[in-house]
Design a protein around this motif. Structure first.
Motif, short mmCIF file in Angstrom:
data_model
loop_
_atom_site.label_atom_id
_atom_site.label_comp_id
_atom_site.label_asym_id
_atom_site.label_seq_id
_atom_site.Cartn_x
_atom_site.Cartn_y
_atom_site.Cartn_z
N THR A 336 -29.85 10.50 13.51
CA THR A 336 -31.18 10.44 13.79
C THR A 336 -31.90 10.20 12.49
O THR A 336 -33.22 10.75 12.51
N SER A 337 -31.34 10.25 11.27
CA SER A 337 -32.01 10.19 9.92
C SER A 337 -31.55 9.15 9.20
O SER A 337 -30.23 8.79 9.12
N THR A 338 -32.33 8.27 8.72
CA THR A 338 -32.28 7.18 7.76
C THR A 338 -32.65 7.75 6.38
O THR A 338 -33.84 7.79 6.18
N ASN A 339 -31.87 7.76 5.29
CA ASN A 339 -32.00 8.07 3.95
C ASN A 339 -33.14 9.12 3.90
O ASN A 339 -34.32 9.04 3.32
N GLY A 340 -32.84 10.13 4.65
CA GLY A 340 -33.64 11.44 4.82
C GLY A 340 -34.80 11.34 5.58
O GLY A 340 -35.89 12.39 5.80
N THR A 341 -35.14 10.21 6.42
CA THR A 341 -36.32 10.28 7.29
C THR A 341 -36.04 10.03 8.85
O THR A 341 -34.97 9.26 9.19
N GLU A 342 -36.60 10.97 9.48
CA GLU A 342 -36.21 11.20 11.09
C GLU A 342 -36.53 9.77 11.61
O GLU A 342 -37.53 9.20 11.47
N THR A 343 -35.50 9.24 12.51
CA THR A 343 -35.80 8.15 13.17
C THR A 343 -35.52 8.41 14.70
O THR A 343 -34.75 9.49 15.01
N SER A 344 -36.19 7.66 15.65
CA SER A 344 -35.93 7.87 16.89
C SER A 344 -34.81 7.04 17.37
O SER A 344 -34.78 5.94 16.96
N ILE A 345 -33.98 7.23 18.53
CA ILE A 345 -33.18 6.28 18.96
C ILE A 345 -33.45 5.99 20.49
O ILE A 345 -33.93 6.76 21.13
N LYS A 346 -32.97 4.76 20.90
CA LYS A 346 -33.11 4.27 22.13
C LYS A 346 -31.72 3.78 22.63
O LYS A 346 -31.18 3.09 22.01
N VAL A 347 -31.38 4.27 23.82
CA VAL A 347 -30.17 3.83 24.28
C VAL A 347 -30.22 3.20 25.67
O VAL A 347 -31.48 3.27 26.32
N PRO A 348 -29.48 2.46 26.10
CA PRO A 348 -29.43 1.86 27.61
C PRO A 348 -29.52 2.79 28.66
O PRO A 348 -28.95 3.90 28.45
N ASP A 349 -30.22 2.52 29.41
CA ASP A 349 -30.27 3.46 30.97
C ASP A 349 -28.63 3.87 31.42
O ASP A 349 -27.87 2.94 31.47
N ILE A 350 -28.47 4.90 31.86
CA ILE A 350 -27.32 5.30 32.72
C ILE A 350 -27.76 5.24 34.16
O ILE A 350 -28.41 6.06 34.44
N ASP A 351 -27.13 4.47 34.96
CA ASP A 351 -27.76 4.38 36.32
C ASP A 351 -26.60 4.93 37.27
O ASP A 351 -25.46 4.46 37.23
N PHE A 352 -27.15 6.08 37.98
CA PHE A 352 -26.11 6.46 39.09
C PHE A 352 -26.43 5.72 40.28
O PHE A 352 -27.51 5.75 40.93
N SER A 353 -25.41 4.75 40.64
CA SER A 353 -25.45 4.18 42.01
C SER A 353 -25.07 4.93 43.34
O SER A 353 -24.08 5.58 43.08
N LEU A 354 -25.90 4.80 44.28
CA LEU A 354 -25.90 6.03 45.33
C LEU A 354 -25.51 5.16 46.50
O LEU A 354 -25.84 3.99 46.52
N GLN A 355 -25.31 5.81 47.54
CA GLN A 355 -25.19 5.34 48.93
C GLN A 355 -26.27 4.66 49.24
O GLN A 355 -27.44 4.68 48.92
N ASP A 356 -26.05 3.59 49.93
CA ASP A 356 -27.10 2.39 50.75
C ASP A 356 -27.56 1.89 49.62
O ASP A 356 -28.90 1.23 49.54
N GLY A 357 -26.90 1.70 48.20
CA GLY A 357 -27.47 0.70 47.34
C GLY A 357 -28.68 1.19 46.51
O GLY A 357 -28.93 0.43 45.45
N THR A 358 -29.07 2.34 46.70
CA THR A 358 -30.02 2.74 45.74
C THR A 358 -29.53 3.23 44.36
O THR A 358 -28.44 3.53 44.06
N LYS A 359 -30.57 3.38 43.35
CA LYS A 359 -29.95 3.75 41.97
C LYS A 359 -30.94 4.70 41.22
O LYS A 359 -32.12 4.54 41.41
N TRP A 360 -30.15 5.61 40.74
CA TRP A 360 -31.33 6.59 39.88
C TRP A 360 -30.97 6.41 38.33
O TRP A 360 -30.10 6.64 38.04
N SER A 361 -31.90 6.09 37.73
CA SER A 361 -31.80 5.63 36.34
C SER A 361 -32.08 6.85 35.34
O SER A 361 -33.25 7.53 35.47
N ILE A 362 -31.17 7.13 34.61
CA ILE A 362 -31.22 8.13 33.60
C ILE A 362 -31.50 7.40 32.23
O ILE A 362 -31.10 6.74 31.57
N SER A 363 -32.95 7.72 31.94
CA SER A 363 -33.42 6.87 30.83
C SER A 363 -33.01 7.73 29.41
O SER A 363 -32.45 8.88 29.60
N THR A 364 -33.65 7.40 28.32
CA THR A 364 -33.04 7.97 27.14
C THR A 364 -33.46 9.33 26.86
O THR A 364 -32.90 10.11 26.44
#
Length: 436
Positions: A336-364
Motif C-alpha cells: 500500500t505504498s508507492t514511492n514511499g507514499t501511502e496509498t489505499s487499495i480497493k478490491v472487488p466484493d466477496i459475496d457469500f451466497s446464502l440459502q434462498d438466494g440472498t447474498k452477504w457482500s463483504i466490501s473492501t
C-alpha cells in the motif's frame, strides 16, 4: 335492586376496567440496549458489552463482558456469599448468592448446558463456602481467548440495562436475573483490560436472552464498531433500530435474511453458505458445509480446500495491486505504498451466497486488513484441511455491519457494510432521555 347488589356490580365493573387498562398498556420501550466496545490489547481483537451489575452507594457499578455467541451461560469475576448483609462484601468486589449442589439448576447446567470440551475435568460437589458448610455448584468454563478449561461456581445473579425505543436510550431500567457463575480473578488475566466476564448470547436456556421476558421480543441486534474511540451497540427486543445521522431511517430496511441452522452439540448460530462469489466467478462450497457465526474469532476462517480456491480467485482479480510479503496469520498481502507514499487499495466484493438466494457482500473495509502503512492483507485465514466447521465468519467481517439474530423466526439478518449507507455501528445515540 338492593344496595349490596349494586355495590357488587360497581366493584366488578371497576375490576373489569382495570384489567382492560392493564391489558392495553404498551410500554414506551421496545428493546433494551447496551454499548459495545472493541479491544485490541489482548491476543486477538475482541468485543465486550457493558452492563450494570450491582447498586452501591446510590449508583450502579458497570462491568464489561466479552460477547460470546457460543457460551452456554454467563460467567464473570465475582465471589459467593451465603448470607449477604451491608458491609459483608469486600470493597471493589461483586458478591452474589450461590446455587446449591442440591438445586435442579446445578444438575441441569452440568449435564445438559455446560461447556463441551475434552480438556475439562469432571466436576464434583466437594466445594463449600468457608464457615457455612453448604455445598456449592462447581461448573466448567472455557476461556474464549486461550481455550483452557477452568472452574466457576454457579450463582443467582442480577444485571441491569437501559431501555430504548431503538432511537433513544431511556433513563428507565430493565433487570435480568440469570444463573451465572463466579470465577476467580485469575481467570481473566488473558482478557483485555477492564473486561471481567463472558456474556453468553447463545440459544442456551442459561444464556442472557433466556432471562429477558415480555414485552421484549426474542431478537438480538448487534453492531460491532470498527474503532476504539466510540462504542457500537447491542439491542435486545423488537425494532425499530436507528443510527445517526439518518435517525429517521429504520436499519431494518437495509437487512436481508437467511435461515438460522441448528448444529448438534452447539448453542451457537449457523447459516448455510452455498458459494463464495468474487467478481462474478463462483467458488463452490461442498453441499453439507455449515457456516458458524463467531464473536470470538477475529477473522473468517476457511477450511483449506475452500481457502485455497478463494485465494486463487482473489489473486486473479487483484493482479494490478503490487504484492507484499505475507504477515501471519494471513497468506495473501499487498503493498500500500508507492514511492514511499501511502496509498489505499480497493478490491472487488466477496459475496457469500446464502440459502434462498440472498447474498452477504463483504466490501473492501471488511475484507482487507491494514497491517502497517505499507502492507494490507486479505483478512481470511486458512483453517487447515480438517477445519470444522468449514467456514467460521469472524468479527472483522462483522464490523460496521448491522446483524440480527431473530430467535422468534429462527432467521439471521445482515446489512452488509453500513459505510455504504453513510453511517456506522458507532452512530447509535446513547444520550439518556426520560421515557415518554
Amino acid at each position: 335492586m338492593s344496595f349490596p347488589i349494586q355495590l357488587i356490580i360497581v366493584f366488578l365493573a371497576f375490576i373489569s376496567n382495570e384489567h382492560k387498562a392493564i391489558a392495553q398498556f404498551v410500554p414506551p420501550y421496545s428493546s433494551v440496549v447496551a454499548p459495545v466496545h472493541k479491544h485490541t490489547d489482548a491476543a486477538k481483537p475482541l468485543f465486550s458489552v457493558q452492563v450494570m451489575t450491582t447498586y452501591v452507594n446510590l449508583q450502579y457499578l458497570h462491568a464489561n463482558f466479552l460477547i460470546d455467541l457460543d457460551a452456554p451461560f454467563i460467567w464473570h469475576d465475582c465471589i459467593l456469599e451465603w448470607n449477604s448483609f451491608p458491609g459483608s462484601c469486600p470493597n471493589n468486589t461483586l458478591c452474589t448468592y450461590p446455587v446449591s449442589c442440591e438445586e435442579y439448576q446445578c444438575t441441569d447446567v452440568r449435564t445438559t448446558y455446560s461447556y463441551q470440551n475434552p480438556s475439562c475435568p469432571p466436576v464434583n460437589n466437594d466445594s463449600t463456602i468457608p464457615d457455612w458448610g453448604y455445598c456449592t455448584c462447581p461448573v466448567n468454563v472455557v476461556n474464549p481467548i486461550t481455550g483452557l478449561c477452568g472452574q466457576a461456581l454457579l450463582n443467582y445473579d442480577e444485571f441491569t440495562v437501559n431501555t430504548s425505543n431503538g432511537k433513544n436510550v431511556f433513563t428507565g431500567l430493565y433487570g435480568a436475573y440469570p444463573n451465572a457463575a463466579c470465577a476467580p480473578s485469575s481467570s481473566f488475566e488473558s482478557f483485555p483490560a477492564n473486561v471481567s466476564g463472558v456474556m453468553a448470547l447463545s440459544s442456551s436456556p442459561y444464556a442472557l436472552p433466556a432471562y429477558l421476558y415480555d414485552p421484549l421480543k426474542r431478537i438480538i441486534a448487534l453492531c460491532l464498531p470498527s474503532t476504539l474511540s466510540a462504542p457500537g451497540v447491542l439491542l435486545y427486543g423488537n425494532g425499530p433500530y436507528n443510527l445517526l445521522p439518518r435517525s429517521d431511517v429504520d436499519v431494518r430496511s437495509f437487512l436481508s435474511y437467511t435461515p438460522l441452522i441448528k448444529h448438534p452439540g452447539s448453542f451457537g448460530y449457523y447459516i448455510n453458505v452455498t458459494s463464495i462469489v468474487i467478481k462474478t466467478r463462483s467458488v463452490d462450497i461442498p453441499k453439507d458445509t455449515i457456516t458458524k457465526l463467531s464473536t470470538t474469532e477475529p477473522y473468517t476462517t476457511l477450511r483449506a480446500d475452500i481457502y485455497n480456491a478463494v485465494v486463487r480467485r482473489f489473486l486473479k482479480v487483484t493482479l494490478r495491486i503490487p504484492p507484499a510479503k505475507p504477515v501471519a496469520p494471513f497468506s495473501l498481502c499487498y503493498s500500500t505504498s508507492t514511492n514511499g507514499t501511502e496509498t489505499s487499495i480497493k478490491v472487488p466484493d466477496i459475496d457469500f451466497s446464502l440459502q434462498d438466494g440472498t447474498k452477504w457482500s463483504i466490501s473492501t473495509t471488511n475484507s482487507i486488513k491494514k497491517i502497517t502503512k505499507d502492507v494490507a492483507c486479505l483478512a481470511f485465514v486458512d483453517g487447515g484441511a480438517s477445519s470444522e466447521p468449514a467456514i467460521v465468519i469472524g468479527t472483522f467481517q462483522f464490523e460496521d455491519n448491522f446483524v440480527v439474530f431473530d430467535l422468534e423466526n429462527s432467521t439471521f439478518g445482515f446489512s452488509s457494510s453500513l459505510l455504504r449507507k453513510q453511517t456506522s455501528c458507532s452512530n447509535f445515540n446513547f444520550t439518556l432521555t426520560d421515557s415518554p
